[in-house]
Design an enzyme around this catalytic site. Structure first.
Site, PDB file in Angstrom:
ATOM      1  N   LYS A 178       0.831  -1.211   0.000  1.00 27.28           N
ATOM      2  CA  LYS A 178       0.000   0.000   0.000  1.00 27.28           C
ATOM      3  C   LYS A 178       0.863   1.257   0.000  1.00 27.28           C
ATOM      4  O   LYS A 178       0.629   2.187  -0.777  1.00 27.28           O
ATOM      5  CB  LYS A 178      -0.934   0.004   1.213  1.00 27.28           C
ATOM      6  N   ASN A 179       1.853   1.306   0.894  1.00 33.16           N
ATOM      7  CA  ASN A 179       2.600   2.557   1.032  1.00 33.16           C
ATOM      8  C   ASN A 179       3.516   2.854  -0.159  1.00 33.16           C
ATOM      9  O   ASN A 179       3.968   3.980  -0.312  1.00 33.16           O
ATOM     10  CB  ASN A 179       3.382   2.582   2.350  1.00 33.16           C
ATOM     11  N   ARG A 225      -3.683  10.655   4.187  1.00 37.73           N
ATOM     12  CA  ARG A 225      -2.322  11.145   4.354  1.00 37.73           C
ATOM     13  C   ARG A 225      -1.579  11.243   3.015  1.00 37.73           C
ATOM     14  O   ARG A 225      -0.960  12.242   2.684  1.00 37.73           O
ATOM     15  CB  ARG A 225      -1.592  10.176   5.281  1.00 37.73           C
ATOM     16  N   CYS A 239      -4.158   8.335   9.518  1.00 43.39           N
ATOM     17  CA  CYS A 239      -4.185   7.834  10.887  1.00 43.39           C
ATOM     18  C   CYS A 239      -3.739   8.908  11.859  1.00 43.39           C
ATOM     19  O   CYS A 239      -2.816   9.674  11.578  1.00 43.39           O
ATOM     20  CB  CYS A 239      -3.256   6.628  11.025  1.00 43.39           C
ATOM     21  N   ARG A 247       1.125  15.365  13.134  1.00 49.00           N
ATOM     22  CA  ARG A 247       1.856  14.816  11.992  1.00 49.00           C
ATOM     23  C   ARG A 247       2.301  15.983  11.094  1.00 49.00           C
ATOM     24  O   ARG A 247       1.654  16.301  10.109  1.00 49.00           O
ATOM     25  CB  ARG A 247       0.984  13.823  11.210  1.00 49.00           C
ATOM     26  N   PRO A 248       3.411  16.613  11.463  1.00 46.40           N
ATOM     27  CA  PRO A 248       3.820  17.815  10.734  1.00 46.40           C
ATOM     28  C   PRO A 248       4.291  17.496   9.314  1.00 46.40           C
ATOM     29  O   PRO A 248       4.636  16.351   9.013  1.00 46.40           O
ATOM     30  CB  PRO A 248       4.980  18.364  11.574  1.00 46.40           C
ATOM     31  N   ILE A 249       4.318  18.534   8.458  1.00 44.12           N
ATOM     32  CA  ILE A 249       4.862  18.358   7.103  1.00 44.12           C
ATOM     33  C   ILE A 249       5.954  19.398   6.839  1.00 44.12           C
ATOM     34  O   ILE A 249       6.228  19.747   5.699  1.00 44.12           O
ATOM     35  CB  ILE A 249       3.764  18.433   6.017  1.00 44.12           C
ATOM     36  N   ASP A 250       6.555  19.882   7.935  1.00 43.80           N
ATOM     37  CA  ASP A 250       7.580  20.925   7.782  1.00 43.80           C
ATOM     38  C   ASP A 250       8.754  20.479   6.902  1.00 43.80           C
ATOM     39  O   ASP A 250       9.323  21.291   6.168  1.00 43.80           O
ATOM     40  CB  ASP A 250       8.089  21.365   9.165  1.00 43.80           C
ATOM     41  N   GLN A 251       9.111  19.201   6.942  1.00 47.67           N
ATOM     42  CA  GLN A 251      10.260  18.747   6.149  1.00 47.67           C
ATOM     43  C   GLN A 251       9.933  18.711   4.648  1.00 47.67           C
ATOM     44  O   GLN A 251      10.806  18.924   3.815  1.00 47.67           O
ATOM     45  CB  GLN A 251      10.740  17.368   6.619  1.00 47.67           C
ATOM     46  N   ASP A 280       4.803   0.411  11.782  1.00 48.05           N
ATOM     47  CA  ASP A 280       3.498  -0.070  11.299  1.00 48.05           C
ATOM     48  C   ASP A 280       3.222  -1.520  11.700  1.00 48.05           C
ATOM     49  O   ASP A 280       2.139  -2.045  11.405  1.00 48.05           O
ATOM     50  CB  ASP A 280       3.397   0.100   9.775  1.00 48.05           C
ATOM     51  N   ARG A 309      -8.797   0.433   4.582  1.00 47.70           N
ATOM     52  CA  ARG A 309      -7.917   1.376   3.878  1.00 47.70           C
ATOM     53  C   ARG A 309      -6.647   0.680   3.424  1.00 47.70           C
ATOM     54  O   ARG A 309      -6.014   1.119   2.452  1.00 47.70           O
ATOM     55  CB  ARG A 309      -7.503   2.516   4.818  1.00 47.70           C
TER      56      ARG A 309
HETATM   57  C1  UD1 Z   1       4.650   6.848   6.482  1.00 47.92           C
HETATM   58  C2  UD1 Z   1       3.634   5.732   6.416  1.00 47.92           C
HETATM   59  C3  UD1 Z   1       3.177   5.354   7.827  1.00 47.92           C
HETATM   60  C4  UD1 Z   1       4.381   5.009   8.698  1.00 47.92           C
HETATM   61  C5  UD1 Z   1       5.439   6.106   8.639  1.00 47.92           C
HETATM   62  C6  UD1 Z   1       6.724   5.746   9.347  1.00 47.92           C
HETATM   63  C7  UD1 Z   1       2.577   6.146   4.299  1.00 47.92           C
HETATM   64  C8  UD1 Z   1       1.366   6.584   3.573  1.00 47.92           C
HETATM   65  N1  UD1 Z   1       2.515   6.182   5.630  1.00 47.92           N
HETATM   66  O1  UD1 Z   1       3.993   7.968   7.067  1.00 47.92           O
HETATM   67  O2  UD1 Z   1       2.314   4.237   7.732  1.00 47.92           O
HETATM   68  O3  UD1 Z   1       3.976   4.838  10.031  1.00 47.92           O
HETATM   69  O4  UD1 Z   1       5.763   6.418   7.272  1.00 47.92           O
HETATM   70  O5  UD1 Z   1       7.273   4.591   8.805  1.00 47.92           O
HETATM   71  O6  UD1 Z   1       3.559   5.749   3.713  1.00 47.92           O
HETATM   72  N2  UD1 Z   1       7.888  14.268  10.648  1.00 47.92           N
HETATM   73  C9  UD1 Z   1       8.212  15.579  10.910  1.00 47.92           C
HETATM   74  N3  UD1 Z   1       8.126  16.483   9.881  1.00 47.92           N
HETATM   75  C10 UD1 Z   1       7.734  16.129   8.623  1.00 47.92           C
HETATM   76  C11 UD1 Z   1       7.412  14.780   8.375  1.00 47.92           C
HETATM   77  C12 UD1 Z   1       7.492  13.873   9.408  1.00 47.92           C
HETATM   78  O7  UD1 Z   1       8.570  15.948  12.039  1.00 47.92           O
HETATM   79  O8  UD1 Z   1       7.679  16.994   7.739  1.00 47.92           O
HETATM   80  C13 UD1 Z   1       7.967  13.272  11.751  1.00 47.92           C
HETATM   81  C14 UD1 Z   1       6.616  12.633  12.077  1.00 47.92           C
HETATM   82  O9  UD1 Z   1       5.883  13.400  12.998  1.00 47.92           O
HETATM   83  C15 UD1 Z   1       7.047  11.283  12.637  1.00 47.92           C
HETATM   84  C16 UD1 Z   1       8.323  10.954  11.838  1.00 47.92           C
HETATM   85  O10 UD1 Z   1       8.777  12.194  11.296  1.00 47.92           O
HETATM   86  O11 UD1 Z   1       7.389  11.411  13.998  1.00 47.92           O
HETATM   87  C17 UD1 Z   1       8.133   9.968  10.716  1.00 47.92           C
HETATM   88  O12 UD1 Z   1       7.111  10.431   9.841  1.00 47.92           O
HETATM   89  P1  UD1 Z   1       7.078  10.034   8.296  1.00 47.92           P
HETATM   90  O13 UD1 Z   1       8.172   9.044   8.038  1.00 47.92           O
HETATM   91  O14 UD1 Z   1       7.054  11.278   7.503  1.00 47.92           O
HETATM   92  O15 UD1 Z   1       5.678   9.314   8.183  1.00 47.92           O
HETATM   93  P2  UD1 Z   1       4.645   9.405   6.974  1.00 47.92           P
HETATM   94  O16 UD1 Z   1       5.391   9.526   5.702  1.00 47.92           O
HETATM   95  O17 UD1 Z   1       3.586  10.379   7.294  1.00 47.92           O
END
Ligand code: UD1
Length: 427
Positions: free
Chosen positions: A22-23, A93, A117, A122-126, A305, A397
């Site tokens: 899925k991912n 997501r 989920c 769940r920030p997207i700053d990066q 996961d 999902r």
């Molecule tokens: C993806 C997976 C999710 C899995 C996760 C970690 C998908 C659709 N989802 O989620 O199932 O649990 O990887 O393996 O593929 N973070 C920041 N800033 C950012 C982005 C992330 O601080 O801009 C932090 C998050 O809060 C978290 C960590 O980084 O603590 C990992 O997040 P990330 O690897 O980005 O997870 P997703 O891609 O959302």
């Protein structure tokens, strides 16, 4: 309202065929936008997240045609709309992958703030940091993320945090940037490598995926291709954990054993015997279920996961197991539901202490999220009586044909559609 009814006590035995990851699929489907041609994706999982993404693409002007249950043809030649439909995207997501692919193809993108989920913030700053480093302007307005760039430029980006989503999103945009993009401190999950392989198959130049540094040299045009998505590591791990939990004997087919190593190592410590073939694993447990400690970490560490499924399995282990969540701030919401079934678990911040019990007993429980939902099925298989699982929309999902697959292994699981409860007069 749909529910699962799981009657515990059966031992899982037999063979289960694992679907596409899925991912990986949820990144590769938006990535077809970059191809500007016809892509054929094979081994796509039949799950609702995939259906939603295909619907979004269709609404944006792509032509999408299923060529069987697991193959889809996507023609993005005439895709014309850089705005992802708000109502479809906001609950998911992975819709944020449209940011990277639309920026790359059209120089602009509008996507709603992502859902998915709920593991706390769940920030997207990066993601934003990466797009801005490549010259994009990114604004968040009225629940939408709007990004635009006249010309994306290659950049040297060091991620402050290892992020699967940010690594993939920046890879997508960078395929069409001018010059070389170097990404450091990237995620290394199998789906990162799968996305890179797909991008290279449509004409991109991506190197180093699976290591700490990824280099992407931008290209002017990309083209369609046929591509087969890798098997789902987490779906496979879920059936393996269920087999070990019930003291069963299950062969999982269509897997990449190398991807399963962090999971097989832990299951072996818990008392499983695991045999490996080229694309299958046989998982058995005949002796006691032993206590273990698990700490989740980015790949190649133990995948977050799989954390809830392991917790469900360990509710009946001999002794005290400790699970430490190393990726998300708040991924233990499902534990309250396991406690309803009689599990003895205490949570302190990112640590759950599980004292194995002799018996779980059925109760109504709900899915708090996708993998937390899978944990409810595993616990239901162990519990005495019939466990009623609500909010199975989360499970659907990400798990294809979950009732059929568990049933074929001997589980007693039914999906029941009930009329919605009438609103109480008191409300
Ligand atoms: C993806 C997976 C999710 C899995 C996760 C970690 C998908 C659709 N989802 O989620 O199932 O649990 O990887 O393996 O593929 N973070 C920041 N800033 C950012 C982005 C992330 O601080 O801009 C932090 C998050 O809060 C978290 C960590 O980084 O603590 C990992 O997040 P990330 O690897 O980005 O997870 P997703 O891609 O959302």
């Amino acid at each position: 309202m749909n529910k699962f009814f799981v009657t515990g006590g059966n031992t899982l035995r037999g063979t289960v065929e694992i679907g596409g990851m899925k991912n990986a699929a949820v990144a590769i489907i938006p990535a077809t936008i970059l191809a500007q041609g016809v892509c054929v994706l094979e081994n796509i999982p039949n799950v609702s997240d995939v259906t939603l993404l295909l619907q979004m693409l269709t609404e944006m002007g792509a032509r999408v045609r299923m060529l069987g249950k697991k193959t889809v043809e996507i023609d993005t030649s005439y895709l014309c709309d850089p705005v992802v439909p708000y109502d479809l995207a906001r609950n998911m997501r992975a819709s944020y992958y449209f940011l990277g692919s639309l920026l790359g193809r059209c120089g602009q993108a509008s996507v709603s703030m992502p859902g998915g989920c709920n593991f706390g913030v769940r920030p997207i700053d990066q993601h934003i940091k990466g797009f801005e480093a490549m010259g994009a302007q990114v604004e968040i307005e009225n629940g939408m993320i709007n990004a635009k760039a006249d010309q994306l430029r290659g950049a040297h980006i060091y991620f402050d945090k290892v992020s699967v989503g940010a690594t993939m999103n920046i890879m997508l945009a960078a395929t069409r940037a001018k010059g070389l993009t170097i990404l450091e401190n990237v995620a290394k999950e199998p789906h990162i490598v799968d996305l890179a392989n797909f991008l290279n198959s449509i004409g991109a130049d991506v190197r180093g995926a699976g290591t700490d540094v990824i280099k992407i040299r931008g290209v002017d045009v990309m083209h369609g291709a046929s591509y087969t998505i890798i098997p789902d590591q987490i779906e496979a791990g879920t059936y393996m954990a269920a087999a070990v939990a019930t003291g069963g004997d299950v062969r999982v087919e269509n897997v990449i054993p190398k991807h399963m190593e962090p999971i097989t190592a832990k299951l072996r410590s818990a008392g499983a015997e695991i045999e490996e073939g080229d694309d299958w694993l046989r998982v058995r447990r005949t002796g006691p279920l032993k206590r273990i400690n698990v700490k989740t970490m980015p790949h190649p560490g133990f995948p977050t996961d799989m954390q809830p499924q392991m917790a469900a399995m360990l509710t009946m282990a001999d002794g005290v197991s400790i699970i430490t969540e190393g990726v998300w701030d708040n991924r233990f919401k499902y534990i309250d539901e396991l406690i309803r079934l009689g599990a003895n678990i205490t949570v302190d911040g990112k640590v759950a202490v599980i004292e194995g019990v002799r018996e779980l007993t059925a109760a109504p429980v709900r899915c708090t999220d996708l993998r937390g939902g899978a944990a409810m099925i595993i616990a239901g298989l162990l519990a005495t009586g019939t466990t009623e699982i609500e909010e199975i929309i989360h499970i659907e999902r990400g798990y294809e044909d979950v009732v059929e697959k568990f049933t074929a292994l001997g589980a007693d699981i039914r999906r029941v559609t009930l009329p919605d409860a009438p609103l109480s007069k008191a409300l």
